[in-house]
Design a protein around this motif. Structure first.
Motif, mmCIF file in Angstrom:
data_model
loop_
_atom_site.group_PDB
_atom_site.id
_atom_site.type_symbol
_atom_site.label_atom_id
_atom_site.label_comp_id
_atom_site.label_asym_id
_atom_site.label_seq_id
_atom_site.Cartn_x
_atom_site.Cartn_y
_atom_site.Cartn_z
ATOM 1 N N ILE A 131 0.722 -1.226 -0.017
ATOM 2 C CA ILE A 131 -0.037 -0.173 -0.021
ATOM 3 C C ILE A 131 1.033 1.364 -0.085
ATOM 4 O O ILE A 131 0.595 2.087 -0.782
ATOM 5 N N GLY A 132 1.947 1.270 0.932
ATOM 6 C CA GLY A 132 2.636 2.589 0.957
ATOM 7 C C GLY A 132 3.399 2.728 -0.352
ATOM 8 O O GLY A 132 3.362 3.978 -0.812
ATOM 9 N N PHE A 133 4.134 1.624 -1.039
ATOM 10 C CA PHE A 133 4.734 1.967 -2.109
ATOM 11 C C PHE A 133 3.997 2.538 -3.256
ATOM 12 O O PHE A 133 4.102 3.565 -3.823
ATOM 13 N N ALA A 134 2.773 1.880 -3.515
ATOM 14 C CA ALA A 134 1.946 2.381 -4.742
ATOM 15 C C ALA A 134 1.144 3.580 -4.240
ATOM 16 O O ALA A 134 1.214 4.550 -5.187
ATOM 17 N N HIS A 135 0.740 3.725 -3.149
ATOM 18 C CA HIS A 135 0.040 4.972 -3.034
ATOM 19 C C HIS A 135 0.726 6.286 -2.731
ATOM 20 O O HIS A 135 0.495 7.110 -3.561
ATOM 21 N N GLN A 136 1.982 5.955 -2.009
ATOM 22 C CA GLN A 136 2.631 7.292 -1.842
ATOM 23 C C GLN A 136 3.443 7.761 -3.290
ATOM 24 O O GLN A 136 3.408 9.095 -3.577
ATOM 25 N N ILE A 137 3.912 6.868 -3.899
ATOM 26 C CA ILE A 137 4.222 7.364 -5.297
ATOM 27 C C ILE A 137 3.235 7.977 -6.237
ATOM 28 O O ILE A 137 3.402 9.156 -6.841
ATOM 29 N N VAL A 138 2.077 7.446 -6.282
ATOM 30 C CA VAL A 138 0.943 7.919 -7.136
ATOM 31 C C VAL A 138 0.493 9.406 -6.413
ATOM 32 O O VAL A 138 0.410 10.338 -7.248
ATOM 33 N N ILE A 139 0.518 9.566 -5.157
ATOM 34 C CA ILE A 139 0.074 10.605 -4.392
ATOM 35 C C ILE A 139 0.892 11.816 -4.860
ATOM 36 O O ILE A 139 0.547 12.799 -5.136
ATOM 37 N N ALA A 140 2.205 11.418 -4.780
ATOM 38 C CA ALA A 140 3.510 12.634 -5.278
ATOM 39 C C ALA A 140 3.173 13.050 -6.500
ATOM 40 O O ALA A 140 3.166 14.138 -6.648
ATOM 41 N N VAL A 141 3.102 11.887 -7.450
ATOM 42 C CA VAL A 141 3.285 12.305 -8.864
ATOM 43 C C VAL A 141 1.781 12.959 -9.208
ATOM 44 O O VAL A 141 1.990 14.022 -9.986
ATOM 45 N N PHE A 142 0.858 12.462 -8.858
ATOM 46 C CA PHE A 142 -0.367 13.087 -9.499
ATOM 47 C C PHE A 142 -1.255 13.966 -8.572
ATOM 48 O O PHE A 142 -1.779 15.047 -8.986
ATOM 49 N N GLY A 143 -1.222 13.690 -7.272
ATOM 50 C CA GLY A 143 -2.059 14.635 -6.208
ATOM 51 C C GLY A 143 -1.241 15.621 -6.131
ATOM 52 O O GLY A 143 -1.666 16.663 -5.916
ATOM 53 N N GLY A 144 0.167 15.529 -5.612
ATOM 54 C CA GLY A 144 0.797 16.629 -5.130
ATOM 55 C C GLY A 144 0.976 17.651 -6.288
ATOM 56 O O GLY A 144 1.216 18.888 -6.120
ATOM 57 N N THR A 145 1.038 17.288 -7.508
ATOM 58 C CA THR A 145 1.186 18.167 -8.763
ATOM 59 C C THR A 145 -0.153 18.737 -9.180
ATOM 60 O O THR A 145 0.108 19.359 -10.004
ATOM 61 N N ALA A 146 -0.985 18.002 -9.006
ATOM 62 C CA ALA A 146 -2.439 18.510 -9.621
ATOM 63 C C ALA A 146 -2.621 20.010 -9.473
ATOM 64 O O ALA A 146 -2.964 20.593 -10.498
ATOM 65 N N PRO A 147 -2.706 20.783 -8.419
ATOM 66 C CA PRO A 147 -2.933 21.945 -8.185
ATOM 67 C C PRO A 147 -1.951 22.975 -9.242
ATOM 68 O O PRO A 147 -2.471 23.757 -9.924
ATOM 69 N N LEU A 148 -0.475 22.525 -9.299
ATOM 70 C CA LEU A 148 0.220 23.270 -10.071
ATOM 71 C C LEU A 148 0.014 22.857 -11.709
ATOM 72 O O LEU A 148 -0.020 24.165 -12.282
ATOM 73 N N ILE A 149 -0.236 21.770 -11.868
ATOM 74 C CA ILE A 149 -0.819 21.741 -13.339
ATOM 75 C C ILE A 149 -1.931 22.268 -13.808
ATOM 76 O O ILE A 149 -2.103 23.058 -14.841
#
Length: 230
Positions: free
Chosen positions: A140-158
């Motif tokens: 869970i940690g590996f899959a979730h955190q990478i996706v959250i960083a790549v897509f969730g964290g950058t979403a407002p900037l994009i």
């Protein structure tokens, strides 16, 4: 991690897809009031108030949908319905923000939070059910955190970049594209919700299945011993 990557690549992909709609969650949670102000000139204070009303719906819907998933199944209703709702609604909802009125903004915000709540209510549970106990935290940690960083964290900037470039509706297109790719993966998910009242959330977990088998044998032996008494 070595065992996880070697033995559970499909579950890792599924867990990552379950987290990917975070791109919409973070856009709706952090950017929608500002997006409405920049694209339609709305007052920021009123948009923040409207978003609070939408979030109140999220608080109600998440536990309700979670409880329903225990009875109706998770995959066949959640998160597929939530993802389809995002794909169908996001573009017209952002387009609707061009219409004036506080009620219009509340409708847009609340509608988005409804479909996000349907997805959010079950995806952490499904992720837990994809992995046996020995690799569950890592999976869970590996899959979730990478996706959250790549897509969730950058979403407002994009999203802000699209608005700044004069293409605000690309925000909806971007969210829809990611959710649509995730939806394809959702059709490969196993059905894990049931009425069986299982102790574990991992039906395929051999360690827990062995423990349940031992408990069953112990209980059965106790009943036989009780029946053998004079």
């Amino acid at each position: 991690m070595r065992d996880l990557l070697r033995e559970h690549p499909k579950a890792l992909l599924q867990a990552a897809a379950l987290s990917a709609p975070a791109v919409a969650y973070y856009t709706w949670a952090t950017l929608l009031p500002t997006y409405a102000k920049l694209t339609s000139g709305r007052d920021l204070a009123s948009t923040l108030a409207g978003s609070v009303i939408g979030l109140a719906l999220l608080v109600v819907i998440v536990p309700v949908c979670g409880a329903l998933s225990d009875r109706l199944g998770r995959r066949k209703i959640f998160p597929i319905i939530g993802a389809i709702g995002m794909i169908v609604l996001f573009y017209p909802l952002l387009l609707l923000l061009n219409q004036p009125g506080f009620g219009v903004y509340v409708l847009v915000s609340a509608s988005g939070w409804v479909v996000l709540a349907i997805w959010q209510s079950v995806y952490p549970t499904i992720q837990a059910e994809l992995f046996p106990a020995s690799v569950r935290v890592s999976g869970i940690g590996f899959a979730h955190q990478i996706v959250i960083a790549v897509f969730g964290g950058t979403a407002p900037l994009i999203a802000a970049a699209f608005v700044g470039a004069g293409h605000p509706m690309y925000v909806a297109v971007y969210m829809i594209a990611i959710v649509a790719l995730s939806l394809i993966v959702y059709f490969t998910l196993p059905e894990t919700g049931s009425r069986a009242g299982r102790v574990t959330v991992a039906p395929a977990d051999p360690e827990v299945l062995e423990g349940e088998h031992l408990l069953s044998e112990t209980a059965h032996g106790g009943i036989q011993a009780k029946g053998a008494r004079p």
